[in-house]
Design a protein around this motif. Structure first.
Motif, PDB file in Angstrom:
ATOM      1  N   UNK A 147       0.755  -1.115  -0.167  1.00  0.00           N
ATOM      2  CA  UNK A 147       0.370  -0.041   0.024  1.00  0.00           C
ATOM      3  C   UNK A 147       0.769   1.286   0.174  1.00  0.00           C
ATOM      4  N   UNK A 148       2.248   1.084   0.219  1.00  0.00           N
ATOM      5  CA  UNK A 148       3.089   2.222   0.997  1.00  0.00           C
ATOM      6  C   UNK A 148       3.486   2.174  -0.730  1.00  0.00           C
ATOM      7  N   UNK A 149       3.627   1.315  -1.506  1.00  0.00           N
ATOM      8  CA  UNK A 149       4.805   1.577  -2.510  1.00  0.00           C
ATOM      9  C   UNK A 149       4.439   2.531  -3.891  1.00  0.00           C
ATOM     10  N   UNK A 150       2.855   1.978  -4.200  1.00  0.00           N
ATOM     11  CA  UNK A 150       2.146   3.345  -4.626  1.00  0.00           C
ATOM     12  C   UNK A 150       2.445   4.976  -4.556  1.00  0.00           C
ATOM     13  N   UNK A 151       2.091   5.345  -3.195  1.00  0.00           N
ATOM     14  CA  UNK A 151       2.646   6.524  -2.533  1.00  0.00           C
ATOM     15  C   UNK A 151       3.454   6.605  -2.792  1.00  0.00           C
ATOM     16  N   UNK A 152       4.175   6.282  -2.875  1.00  0.00           N
ATOM     17  CA  UNK A 152       5.856   6.106  -2.609  1.00  0.00           C
ATOM     18  C   UNK A 152       6.639   6.916  -4.397  1.00  0.00           C
ATOM     19  N   UNK A 153       5.898   6.026  -4.898  1.00  0.00           N
ATOM     20  CA  UNK A 153       6.299   6.079  -6.452  1.00  0.00           C
ATOM     21  C   UNK A 153       5.776   7.513  -7.355  1.00  0.00           C
ATOM     22  N   UNK A 188       4.032  13.804  -0.115  1.00  0.00           N
ATOM     23  CA  UNK A 188       4.978  14.362  -0.043  1.00  0.00           C
ATOM     24  C   UNK A 188       5.789  13.381   0.499  1.00  0.00           C
ATOM     25  N   UNK A 189       6.836  13.316  -0.022  1.00  0.00           N
ATOM     26  CA  UNK A 189       8.045  12.054   0.740  1.00  0.00           C
ATOM     27  C   UNK A 189       8.533  11.810   1.997  1.00  0.00           C
ATOM     28  N   UNK A 190       8.252  11.911   2.203  1.00  0.00           N
ATOM     29  CA  UNK A 190       8.613  12.199   4.088  1.00  0.00           C
ATOM     30  C   UNK A 190       7.716  11.178   4.045  1.00  0.00           C
ATOM     31  N   UNK A 191       6.390  11.246   4.671  1.00  0.00           N
ATOM     32  CA  UNK A 191       5.178   9.849   5.431  1.00  0.00           C
ATOM     33  C   UNK A 191       5.416   8.776   4.439  1.00  0.00           C
ATOM     34  N   UNK A 192       5.384   9.218   3.210  1.00  0.00           N
ATOM     35  CA  UNK A 192       5.220   7.385   2.424  1.00  0.00           C
ATOM     36  C   UNK A 192       6.906   6.752   2.281  1.00  0.00           C
ATOM     37  N   UNK A 193       7.405   7.496   2.776  1.00  0.00           N
ATOM     38  CA  UNK A 193       8.970   6.864   3.104  1.00  0.00           C
ATOM     39  C   UNK A 193       9.260   6.014   4.010  1.00  0.00           C
TER      40      UNK A 193
END
Length: 60
Positions: free
Chosen positions: A19-25, A30-35
């Protein structure tokens, strides 16, 4: 029983990672919460695998 609960933790970590990989892509929100979400999912997977290994090794 401990091995089953540890495998549920691993499954939850895998679900969080998928679930977090699409948010990161997409860099949505923001990048920080996804990371942070991706790193937390890796920690959950690591803890689940450690618990699973320990329960399988030490349960008799």
């Amino acid at each position: 029983m401990k091995a089953i609960s540890s495998s549920i933790v691993v499954a939850a970590g895998v679900y969080a990672m998928t679930q977090s990989m699409p948010l990161l892509a997409m860099r949505a929100g923001g990048v920080l919460p996804s990371l942070f979400a991706f790193a937390a999912s890796l920690v959950v997977i690591g803890l689940g695998l450690t618990g699973w290994w320990a329960s399988l090794k030490y349960d008799r």
